[in-house]
Design an enzyme around this catalytic site. Structure first.
Site, PDB file in Angstrom:
ATOM      1  N   CYS A  92       0.830  -1.200   0.000  1.00 44.28           N
ATOM      2  CA  CYS A  92       0.000   0.000   0.000  1.00 44.28           C
ATOM      3  C   CYS A  92       0.870   1.258   0.000  1.00 44.28           C
ATOM      4  O   CYS A  92       1.971   1.266   0.541  1.00 44.28           O
ATOM      5  CB  CYS A  92      -0.909  -0.031   1.231  1.00 44.28           C
ATOM      6  SG  CYS A  92      -2.000   1.390   1.417  1.00 44.28           S
ATOM      7  N   HIS A 141       0.362  -3.793   6.291  1.00 51.62           N
ATOM      8  CA  HIS A 141      -0.857  -3.607   7.078  1.00 51.62           C
ATOM      9  C   HIS A 141      -2.133  -3.947   6.309  1.00 51.62           C
ATOM     10  O   HIS A 141      -3.226  -3.642   6.769  1.00 51.62           O
ATOM     11  CB  HIS A 141      -0.938  -2.143   7.543  1.00 51.62           C
ATOM     12  CG  HIS A 141      -1.131  -1.176   6.409  1.00 51.62           C
ATOM     13  ND1 HIS A 141      -0.084  -0.717   5.648  1.00 51.62           N
ATOM     14  CD2 HIS A 141      -2.246  -0.622   5.893  1.00 51.62           C
ATOM     15  CE1 HIS A 141      -0.545   0.087   4.716  1.00 51.62           C
ATOM     16  NE2 HIS A 141      -1.863   0.159   4.837  1.00 51.62           N
TER      17      HIS A 141
END
Length: 361
Positions: free
Chosen positions: A38, A59
């Site tokens: 990300c 995450h």
């Protein structure tokens, strides 16, 4: 286990052997099956947001529960799960008033007097955003994951763990987009595409995608954009105002820049709401014209899409399985953990929607 460790900002992650502890009473040990790379991770790599190092990054993930602590009641070994960085305690003011994504209780982490969840031969390793999913296993609080149906592919499920929940949640929870309303989304990366998809699911009448890359704008059309604005063709605010004859009801800034945050506010119609979902670097201020507030315009933040992830994520899975939620188109390539730095290099170029690390079963 093998994990990708950030030891110093603006340097590549190193693949190292990291020790992982056994589950405590309210903890879950998960075999990581997939982890999205990300843009938020990149912010921490580049030092835009400070974080204690060394840390195992990652995450946005999905996996299989291997072990659970003695007090865990929400999942069991063998469950397929999606993780969520906004772990919640369940008993603070935020949780009890229905704002679980705002929870910052230390109860979801191990105390300073407890053995750390991660470590190596030299010492402890910092866990990143309650998860650290660039690793073969994760040890997390039970309120940082949710069980999902087992026919959901892991690589697509991982995306729901951050970008999808952030984007769709901002639309349906934070800004409460209603059928027929007009929406503009600035930035067509993973989060922006999810916001566009969410606006389509919510029934928005017009969805305007704003970006500087034609390839991303073409992709935005597949996710539900009815109009596209290329910022290279001139002031995007003026283009949106002309398209809508006065501005949009809701705008969503998914870039994380001062300029785009200000543009998101300026393209609002009277009574409109600007939502900042991009990560504007620490120390950067935005400037707004005070007189604009006389038009009852609003600007607000959104953390992880104001989610209630134990309810939201299984529903998003159902949306995907029924064809409403587009995830296949969001994945640009599938890689191994050893290729994580290549994925960050691609993110910096701005072309790819999302690389996903796929771990061996």
């Amino acid at each position: 286990m093998k994990a990708a460790v950030l030891r110093q900002v603006r340097t590549p992650l190193s693949i190292e052997d990291v020790q992982i502890n056994k589950p405590g009473p309210h903890e879950v040990l998960i075999r990581t099956m997939a982890a999205g790379v990300c843009h938020s991770d990149l912010h921490f790599v580049e030092g835009s947001y400070p974080y204690p190092l060394p840390a195992v990054l990652g995450h946005e993930s999905a996996g299989i529960v291997e072990q659970v602590g003695s007090e865990v009641r929400t999942v069991k070994p063998g469950d397929h799960v999606i993780t969520c960085l906004s772990a919640f305690c369940g008993h603070c003011d935020h949780c009890l008033t229905g704002h679980m994504s705002r929870c910052v209780s230390p109860d979801t982490k191990r105390g300073s007097d407890e053995e750390p969840r991660l470590g190596n031969a030299v010492g402890s390793m910092n866990q990143f955003l309650n998860l650290s999913s660039f690793a073969e296993q994760m040890l997390i609080h039970e309120h940082a994951c949710v069980a999902i149906r087992k026919d959901m592919p892991f690589d697509r499920a991982a995306l729901i763990g951050c970008s999808v929940t952030t984007g769709i949640g901002a639309v349906i929870h934070t800004s409460n987009v209603r059928p027929g309303e007009t929406v503009a989304v600035l930035g067509c990366g993973g989060v922006g595409l999810a916001a566009i998809n969410g606006a389509a699911i919510a029934g928005a009448g017009r969805i305007i995608a704003v970006d500087m890359q034609g390839s991303k704008l073409n992709l935005a059309k597949q996710f539900g954009a009815t109009d596209v604005v290329n910022a290279k063709d001139g002031d995007p605010v003026q283009q949106v105002l002309e398209l809508t004859k006065g501005g949009v009801h809701h705008s969503f800034e998914a870039v994380g820049l001062k300029q785009t945050a200000e543009q998101a506010f300026r393209m609002l119609a009277r009574g409109g709401t600007a939502n900042i979902i991009g990560m504007i670097p620490v120390g950067v201020n935005i400037e707004l014209h005070g007189a604009d507030f006389l038009g009852e315009k609003r600007i607000q933040g959104s953390v992880m899409g104001s989610n209630r992830f134990p309810v939201d994520m299984p529903r998003f899975v159902d949306f995907y399985m029924s064809g409403k939620l587009k995830l296949d188109e969001m994945i640009s390539r599938r890689i191994k953990l050893s290729q994580v730095n290549e994925a960050f290099d691609e993110l910096k170029k701005g072309e790819l929607a999302r690389s996903v690390i796929v771990f061996d079963a």
